[in-house]
Design an enzyme around this catalytic site. Structure first.
Site, PDB file in Angstrom:
ATOM      1  N   ASP A 117       1.602 -67.218   9.386  1.00  7.50           N
ATOM      2  CA  ASP A 117       2.579 -66.306   8.772  1.00  7.50           C
ATOM      3  C   ASP A 117       2.949 -65.109   9.643  1.00  7.50           C
ATOM      4  O   ASP A 117       3.492 -64.119   9.130  1.00  7.50           O
ATOM      5  CB  ASP A 117       2.066 -65.815   7.426  1.00  7.50           C
ATOM      6  N   GLU A 118       2.708 -65.164  10.933  1.00  8.89           N
ATOM      7  CA  GLU A 118       3.134 -64.066  11.783  1.00  8.89           C
ATOM      8  C   GLU A 118       3.306 -64.514  13.228  1.00  8.89           C
ATOM      9  O   GLU A 118       2.690 -65.478  13.681  1.00  8.89           O
ATOM     10  CB  GLU A 118       2.155 -62.884  11.711  1.00  8.89           C
TER      11      GLU A 118
END
Length: 413
Positions: A117-118
């Site tokens: 998620d990043e």
């Protein structure tokens, strides 16, 4: 323009690095496909039907009640009786992650995925194409929101460390700039535990030598840090001063040849069950690193060093994998084949490798059909979800039962 040309241009000017971090990713993905969850306290949980297991991710409404990741479900329900629990949706998080990465690729080819998620983006020199730093960040945020129905926060700086720190300063939907000139005023007052890369145990050791804030770490005598942490102490001090020369890299799979971990035991051991617990802990680290690099090893190897310092290594070929269970299962098989309870062991190691590109691999029908069985796909999703939780909240927040049972039996170096 080629990636190499962009990289050459980047060196001639101040770097501009973004860290785009999806907010409450797992539960936000669930809310994107189930709008009824929006505005209500909700969480992704391990086994919501039977009301046991742990919270894997909570939305901001649930966090307002004190619900946290890794909290037991019954604890979460006791402080938030109206909490809506949903099971993980198969394939959803990986799908959304890929879509998120596709949006980022519209702005630069130089992207490094840090977790599901990043990701970091090197946007050096892109102002002429997309506008100011703030305009680019708002544009990325808007596209992610409109196309994926997800929120994100964005950190902006001249290096990866500071952009990561900036991304954590304002959530959700925050855009924060943190440059070298801001380090003393914005970074140094923070507690040392808030520094990216410092876990609970490192914080404890830093506190014991009087280092409470990032500023304390930045100004600490280098000799003191080296004495207590070795070379890692120098790295910590550099980061605390905002210094990070590492590049945003799209590492090709072929660049990784091997990943391994080893540990010197706190005492020599002759119990194979203790040795297996050590290997499980090390296999967890190897698997997490391998999944982050998207590297599937063709062989598993173990290292056993005895109390007399004699060392042996053993290797076994496997169907390419980066799953912890495959690494551990193969490692324990090798351990059992070579264990001699008459010889005390002082060091153990385990790793995966692709050193010999021509190494024969036993193929299964799933490799031929370019398909993976459902249980393997399920295990991949589970382990990647665990990686994301550990990356966000620390490796001590989610452990396998076997490691909890064996706590205190060994010491890693």
């Amino acid at each position: 323009m080629s990636r190499m040309a962009i990289s050459d241009m980047s060196r001639a000017m101040r770097r501009v690095i973004f860290l785009v971090d999806m907010n409450a990713f797992f539960i936000s993905c669930e809310m994107s496909i189930n709008p009824e969850l929006k505005g209500r306290p909700a969480a992704v949980a391990g086994d919501p039907e039977n009301r046991h297991g742990i919270i894997l991710a909570a939305n901001y409404e649930a966090r307002a009640y004190g619900v946290k990741t890794t909290m037991l479900i019954h604890e979460a329900l006791s402080i938030c009786p109206g909490l809506i629990l949903v099971p993980p949706t198969r394939g959803l998080y990986e799908k959304k992650s890929n879509e998120f990465m596709e949006i980022l690729s519209r702005y630069t080819p130089i992207i490094q995925k840090n977790s599901i998620d990043e990701a970091w983006l090197d946007l050096t020199g892109c102002e002429g194409l997309f506008g100011t730093h703030d305009q680019i960040a708002r544009r990325i945020m808007k596209e992610i929101m409109e196309e994926l129905d997800l929120w994100c926060s964005i950190g902006i700086s001249e290096n990866k460390f500071l952009s990561k720190m900036a991304s954590e300063m304002k959530k959700p939907l925050g855009i924060t700039e943190l440059w070298i000139k801001d380090v003393k005023s914005k970074l140094w007052p923070l507690a040392v535990r808030e520094m990216y890369g410092i876990g609970k145990q490192t914080e404890k050791r830093l506190n014991e030598i009087g280092i409470m804030t990032i500023g304390d770490l930045a100004q600490c005598d280098t000799d003191v840090l080296v004495k207590n942490f070795g070379k890692y102490g120098c790295e910590l001090k550099s980061l605390a001063n905002g210094i990070d020369d590492s590049c945003v890299e799209c590492t090709p799979k072929s660049a990784t040849k091997s990943i391994s971990r080893s540990t010197t035991l706190a005492r020599d051991i002759t119990d194979i069950d203790e040795a297996k617990a050590v290997l499980l802990s090390l296999a967890e680290e190897v698997g997490e690193d391998a999944r982050r690099k998207d590297f599937k090893g063709k062989s598993v190897n173990i290292v056993i060093r005895y109390s007399d310092f004699k060392t042996i290594t053993r290797q076994k070929t496997i169907v390419p994998s980066y799953l912890t269970k495959d690494i551990y299962r193969t490692g324990t098989a090798l351990l059992e084949e070579n264990w001699d309870r008459r010889k005390p062991v002082r060091l153990l190691g385990i790793g995966i490798s692709n050193v010999d590109e021509d190494l024969p691999v036993q193929l299964s029908i799933f490799d031929i059909n370019d398909e993976l069985p459902d249980d393997v796909r399920r295990e991949e999703r589970l382990e990647k979800a665990m990686d994301a939780i550990r990356m966000r909240f620390g490796s001590d927040k989610l452990k396998r039962a076997k490691l909890i049972e064996s706590k205190g039996k060994f010491h890693k170096k």
